[in-house]
Design a protein around this motif. Structure first.
Motif, PDB file in Angstrom:
ATOM      1  N   GLY A 137       0.815  -1.215   0.000  1.00 56.91           N
ATOM      2  CA  GLY A 137       0.000   0.000   0.000  1.00 56.91           C
ATOM      3  C   GLY A 137       0.842   1.255   0.000  1.00 56.91           C
ATOM      4  N   CYS A 138       0.170   2.402   0.181  1.00 57.06           N
ATOM      5  CA  CYS A 138       0.888   3.670   0.368  1.00 57.06           C
ATOM      6  C   CYS A 138       0.079   4.530   1.329  1.00 57.06           C
ATOM      7  CB  CYS A 138       1.103   4.398  -0.958  1.00 57.06           C
ATOM      8  SG  CYS A 138      -0.366   5.233  -1.619  1.00 57.06           S
ATOM      9  N   GLY A 139       0.659   5.642   1.771  1.00 51.16           N
ATOM     10  CA  GLY A 139      -0.020   6.502   2.731  1.00 51.16           C
ATOM     11  C   GLY A 139      -1.196   7.242   2.105  1.00 51.16           C
ATOM     12  N   ARG A 140      -2.130   7.654   2.960  1.00 50.98           N
ATOM     13  CA  ARG A 140      -3.224   8.505   2.484  1.00 50.98           C
ATOM     14  C   ARG A 140      -2.675   9.874   2.105  1.00 50.98           C
ATOM     15  NH1 ARG A 140      -8.906   7.423   3.960  1.00 50.98           N
ATOM     16  NH2 ARG A 140      -8.896   5.408   4.983  1.00 50.98           N
ATOM     17  N   ILE A 141      -3.325  10.505   1.137  1.00 50.74           N
ATOM     18  CA  ILE A 141      -2.879  11.825   0.688  1.00 50.74           C
ATOM     19  C   ILE A 141      -3.646  12.877   1.482  1.00 50.74           C
ATOM     20  CG2 ILE A 141      -2.682  13.355  -1.309  1.00 50.74           C
ATOM     21  CD1 ILE A 141      -2.682  10.606  -2.965  1.00 50.74           C
ATOM     22  N   LEU A 173      -2.136  -6.368   6.430  1.00 49.55           N
ATOM     23  CA  LEU A 173      -3.252  -7.291   6.187  1.00 49.55           C
ATOM     24  C   LEU A 173      -4.441  -6.561   5.572  1.00 49.55           C
ATOM     25  CD1 LEU A 173      -3.197  -9.761   9.209  1.00 49.55           C
ATOM     26  CD2 LEU A 173      -2.497 -10.158   6.837  1.00 49.55           C
ATOM     27  N   ASN A 174      -4.679  -5.334   6.021  1.00 49.34           N
ATOM     28  CA  ASN A 174      -5.760  -4.546   5.424  1.00 49.34           C
ATOM     29  C   ASN A 174      -5.439  -4.188   3.968  1.00 49.34           C
ATOM     30  OD1 ASN A 174      -7.013  -1.608   4.951  1.00 49.34           O
ATOM     31  ND2 ASN A 174      -8.365  -2.846   6.226  1.00 49.34           N
ATOM     32  N   ASN A 175      -4.181  -3.853   3.703  1.00 44.26           N
ATOM     33  CA  ASN A 175      -3.769  -3.565   2.323  1.00 44.26           C
ATOM     34  C   ASN A 175      -3.939  -4.793   1.435  1.00 44.26           C
ATOM     35  OD1 ASN A 175      -3.052  -0.986   3.068  1.00 44.26           O
ATOM     36  ND2 ASN A 175      -0.880  -1.455   3.330  1.00 44.26           N
ATOM     37  N   LEU A 176      -3.599  -5.958   1.987  1.00 47.29           N
ATOM     38  CA  LEU A 176      -3.746  -7.210   1.247  1.00 47.29           C
ATOM     39  C   LEU A 176      -5.216  -7.460   0.890  1.00 47.29           C
ATOM     40  CD1 LEU A 176      -2.642 -10.019   0.265  1.00 47.29           C
ATOM     41  CD2 LEU A 176      -3.050 -10.837   2.592  1.00 47.29           C
ATOM     42  N   LYS A 177      -6.103  -7.252   1.863  1.00 49.66           N
ATOM     43  CA  LYS A 177      -7.545  -7.447   1.611  1.00 49.66           C
ATOM     44  C   LYS A 177      -8.025  -6.540   0.486  1.00 49.66           C
ATOM     45  CE  LYS A 177      -9.180  -8.889   6.099  1.00 49.66           C
ATOM     46  NZ  LYS A 177      -9.302  -8.236   7.388  1.00 49.66           N
ATOM     47  N   PHE A 178      -7.542  -5.302   0.487  1.00 48.97           N
ATOM     48  CA  PHE A 178      -7.941  -4.362  -0.568  1.00 48.97           C
ATOM     49  C   PHE A 178      -7.481  -4.852  -1.941  1.00 48.97           C
ATOM     50  CE2 PHE A 178      -6.664  -0.777  -3.295  1.00 48.97           C
ATOM     51  CZ  PHE A 178      -7.931  -0.294  -3.597  1.00 48.97           C
ATOM     52  N   LEU A 179      -6.224  -5.272  -2.039  1.00 48.12           N
ATOM     53  CA  LEU A 179      -5.718  -5.737  -3.346  1.00 48.12           C
ATOM     54  C   LEU A 179      -6.427  -7.006  -3.793  1.00 48.12           C
ATOM     55  CD1 LEU A 179      -1.874  -4.990  -3.216  1.00 48.12           C
ATOM     56  CD2 LEU A 179      -3.706  -3.582  -4.150  1.00 48.12           C
ATOM     57  N   ARG A 247      -5.951   4.729  -5.273  1.00 42.35           N
ATOM     58  CA  ARG A 247      -5.916   5.523  -4.036  1.00 42.35           C
ATOM     59  C   ARG A 247      -7.335   5.940  -3.605  1.00 42.35           C
ATOM     60  NH1 ARG A 247      -3.448   5.067   0.342  1.00 42.35           N
ATOM     61  NH2 ARG A 247      -5.553   5.327   1.039  1.00 42.35           N
ATOM     62  N   VAL A 248      -8.160   6.321  -4.582  1.00 41.19           N
ATOM     63  CA  VAL A 248      -9.535   6.724  -4.273  1.00 41.19           C
ATOM     64  C   VAL A 248     -10.337   5.523  -3.758  1.00 41.19           C
ATOM     65  CG1 VAL A 248     -11.708   7.520  -5.314  1.00 41.19           C
ATOM     66  CG2 VAL A 248      -9.581   8.698  -5.847  1.00 41.19           C
ATOM     67  N   GLU A 249     -10.195   4.382  -4.432  1.00 35.44           N
ATOM     68  CA  GLU A 249     -10.916   3.173  -3.984  1.00 35.44           C
ATOM     69  C   GLU A 249     -10.480   2.769  -2.572  1.00 35.44           C
ATOM     70  OE1 GLU A 249     -13.294   1.051  -5.620  1.00 35.44           O
ATOM     71  OE2 GLU A 249     -13.462   2.865  -6.846  1.00 35.44           O
ATOM     72  N   LYS A 250      -9.172   2.856  -2.327  1.00 36.70           N
ATOM     73  CA  LYS A 250      -8.649   2.438  -1.018  1.00 36.70           C
ATOM     74  C   LYS A 250      -9.159   3.359   0.086  1.00 36.70           C
ATOM     75  CE  LYS A 250      -5.809   0.078   1.730  1.00 36.70           C
ATOM     76  NZ  LYS A 250      -6.052   0.721   2.992  1.00 36.70           N
ATOM     77  N   ASP A 251      -9.312   4.647  -0.217  1.00 36.70           N
ATOM     78  CA  ASP A 251      -9.781   5.606   0.796  1.00 36.70           C
ATOM     79  C   ASP A 251     -11.165   5.229   1.331  1.00 36.70           C
ATOM     80  OD1 ASP A 251      -7.523   7.126   0.803  1.00 36.70           O
ATOM     81  OD2 ASP A 251      -8.326   8.701  -0.505  1.00 36.70           O
ATOM     82  N   SER A 252     -11.974   4.595   0.500  1.00 37.16           N
ATOM     83  CA  SER A 252     -13.335   4.251   0.961  1.00 37.16           C
ATOM     84  C   SER A 252     -13.496   2.746   1.198  1.00 37.16           C
ATOM     85  CB  SER A 252     -14.366   4.733  -0.065  1.00 37.16           C
ATOM     86  OG  SER A 252     -14.107   4.121  -1.302  1.00 37.16           O
ATOM     87  N   PHE A 253     -12.383   2.008   1.212  1.00 38.48           N
ATOM     88  CA  PHE A 253     -12.459   0.537   1.384  1.00 38.48           C
ATOM     89  C   PHE A 253     -12.716   0.183   2.846  1.00 38.48           C
ATOM     90  CE2 PHE A 253     -10.273  -3.604   2.058  1.00 38.48           C
ATOM     91  CZ  PHE A 253     -11.081  -4.377   1.242  1.00 38.48           C
TER      92      PHE A 253
END
Ligand SMILES: [Zn+2]
Length: 253
Positions: A137-141, A173-179, A247-253
């Protein structure tokens, strides 16, 4: 003598780091949030705290500084922004800070915050990335633009594969779930999951991770990564459109 990096859990999911060498009593602390835990480790290892480095101004990366200064009044603080109640030395792009233990090159990496920097120790292959890059993942903007964040990550993706990356949080683990949600049934992601599970079983942490491996499975770090090739072919996004979409999708995941 090789450098050692002690990883210290802080707050709910932050990491702080103590860097030291076995033949020296000097040490460096990065992004302290809770001073007491760090002081205990320094005392146990009989280390003096000579330097604190801050990657960005957020409270969960700086709240331990004041109490560390009380315990180690001679400590030198290097920070890209001024901090309340303590004297800091400014650091910015291309600075080289020579410590008793190593040399840190400063890399400006705005996006998460405008002041964010990354610390690179090329001789020891260490990269302290704060909240710019996380495993998968990466940091929120928060303060910068999407372009700035993408460029900051691109700088990291151009660094040598053998570098070991130390992030500011355990979010893997949360980043993994998103991908997994975006790239279902993906062989490269399944392989990454196996490695992450094994790291977590071994140490309870997914940090540090190897930059070269991350370039293959983290589409925030590298939009052209192998893992995303099929998705990119189907969706015809440019690199920037792809990064922004994720990044937009991850922000609301
Ligand atoms: Zn932050």
């Amino acid at each position: 003598m090789k450098l050692s990096v002690e990883i210290i859990n802080q707050l709910s999911d932050n990491y702080s780091y103590v860097i030291y060498k076995n033949d020296s009593n000097s040490s460096i602390v990065i992004d302290p949030a809770e001073a007491e835990k760090i002081i205990n480790i320094l005392r146990r290892k009989k280390l003096n705290l000579d330097y604190i480095f801050i990657t960005h101004h957020h409270n969960d990366h700086t709240s331990g500084v004041i109490d560390l200064v009380k315990a180690y009044p001679k400590v030198k603080i290097f920070s890209p922004s001024k901090l309340d109640s303590v004297k800091t030395n400014a650091i910015s792009e291309s600075d080289k800070i020579i410590t008793n233990l190593n040399v840190f090159k400063i890399i400006a990496a705005p996006g998460h915050t405008l002041d964010h920097i990354v610390l690179s120790d090329e001789e020891n292959n260490l990269l302290f990335v704060g909240d710019v890059l996380f495993r998968l993942g990466c940091g929120r903007i928060f303060e910068g633009t999407f372009e700035q964040m993408q460029k900051s990550l691109e700088k990291l993706s151009n660094m040598p594969d053998k570098m070991l990356v130390y992030s500011g949080h355990e979010y893997t683990l949360n980043n993994l779930k998103f991908l997994e949600h975006i790239f279902s049934n993906n062989k490269i992601l399944e392989h990454a999951k196996k490695e992450i599970t094994s790291d977590l079983n071994l140490t309870g942490r997914s940090i540090p991770f190897v930059l070269g491996k991350e370039k293959k499975c983290n589409p925030f770090l590298n939009q052209k990564c192998e893992m995303a090739a099929e998705f990119r072919n189907t969706n015809k996004y440019t690199d920037h459109e792809f990064f922004s979409y994720l990044r937009v999708e991850k922000d609301s995941f």
